[in-house]
Scaffold this active site. Structure first.
Site, short mmCIF file in Angstrom:
data_model
loop_
_atom_site.label_atom_id
_atom_site.label_comp_id
_atom_site.label_asym_id
_atom_site.label_seq_id
_atom_site.Cartn_x
_atom_site.Cartn_y
_atom_site.Cartn_z
N LYS A 1 0.83 -1.21 0.00
CA LYS A 1 0.00 0.00 0.00
C LYS A 1 0.87 1.26 0.00
CE LYS A 1 -3.89 -2.29 2.23
NZ LYS A 1 -4.47 -2.77 3.48
N ASP B 1 -10.97 2.78 4.06
CA ASP B 1 -11.42 1.41 3.80
C ASP B 1 -12.92 1.31 3.54
OD1 ASP B 1 -9.69 -0.69 3.47
OD2 ASP B 1 -9.36 -1.06 5.59
N GLN C 1 -4.94 -1.64 9.68
CA GLN C 1 -4.67 -2.92 9.00
C GLN C 1 -5.17 -4.08 9.85
OE1 GLN C 1 -3.29 -3.37 5.85
NE2 GLN C 1 -3.78 -5.50 6.16
#
Length: 288
Positions: free
Chosen positions: A56, A123, A100
């Site tokens: 990422k 997200d 995460q």
């Protein structure tokens, strides 16, 4: 019908999305006086998570997004992480925040996700953003299902009037995926591990999305001839000789001979998830 399905190349599409985002960032950076910023919070040393985070951050760098990553030891407390999120919520350099997953067991992931400012929720998993999806309102969308929709669009698969079957009901993929397909005027069936005769349900699908985390669960006899097969699974398996490889939730070799189009693993949905994360960050950068 051809004997081999057309591959849906998520990697190539993700690269073209990143090129487009790079141009947007370059155009916006001068008037805004700063680049977009993404903060990825990682706890502990899960090797898979570490690889995802590196991936990422590399993608961010390619597009011109500044990374404000924070890595906490596995012993980090709920209070420390809550405090870190609160600070990022008010940081004007940061447009997107991501925790995460999975987190160590002593931490409450849901409570932490709920602390993120919904407009910085890269997200797309905050209850406010999921609510916006349910209501069909604009908002940040969950990255993996949004990536699947972009992939279908790029290959001119129109869901209107199609029967879509989503296997899996997680809040990460299955539920938002079903809602997005519904929003695109598909008729949607959701199946899962408790569904009796999964094969019969799967065989009804014009568009079959599989997100269960079970290696090669879906075989050719469960796929309707000419269906579009989207494999969200990423499972590392080790063969008899001790060599490990990544496989999806679909038995690719057999399904490929029945389907009209299919995503490979790796190189299908995975790169699209990262591209949508970058897009969400740039969207909230635009909006702020």
């Amino acid at each position: 019908m051809s004997s081999t399905a057309l591959l849906l190349d998520g990697k190539a599409l993700a690269n073209s999305i990143q090129t487009d985002l790079t141009q947007q960032v370059q155009a916006l950076q001068a008037p805004k006086g700063r680049p977009p910023g993404l903060a990825v919070l990682m706890v502990g040393d899960n090797p898979a998570s570490a690889a995802y985070v590196r991936n990422k951050e590399r993608a961010c760098a390619n597009v011109g997004i500044a990374s404000f990553g924070q890595h906490f030891p596995a012993t980090a407390t709920q209070a420390e992480l809550t405090q870190a999120i609160a600070a990022l919520n008010v940081d004007d350099q940061v447009d997107g925040i991501l925790v995460q997953l999975p987190l160590p067991e002593h931490l409450d992931a849901v409570a932490l996700l709920n602390q993120i400012d919904p407009d910085k929720d890269a997200d797309g998993l905050h209850p406010v953003n999921l609510g916006r999806l349910v209501r069909g309102e604009p908002g940040l969308r969950s990255c993996t299902p949004a990536g699947v929709m972009r992939l279908l669009e790029a290959y001119e698969v129109n869901p209107i009037g199609q029967h879509a079957v989503v296997i899996g009901r997680s809040i990460l993929v299955g539920k938002p995926q079903a809602l997005m397909l519904l929003e695109a005027d598909a008729t949607v069936t959701i199946a899962h591990s408790r569904t009796p005769d999964l094969g019969a349900i799967a065989r009804m699908a014009d568009i079959l999305v599989v997100a269960v985390g079970r290696p090669e669960l879906i075989t050719a006899d469960m796929v309707k001839p000419g269906a579009i097969v989207i494999d969200v699974g990423m499972n590392r398996i080790t063969d008899a000789s001790g060599k490990s490889r990544l496989v999806g939730d679909v038995n690719f070799a057999s399904a490929q001979s029945v389907a009209k189009m299919i995503t490979p693993v790796p190189g299908g949905v995975g790169p699209m998830t990262v591209a949508m994360l970058l897009q969400n960050t740039v969207l909230s950068y635009h909006a702020r």
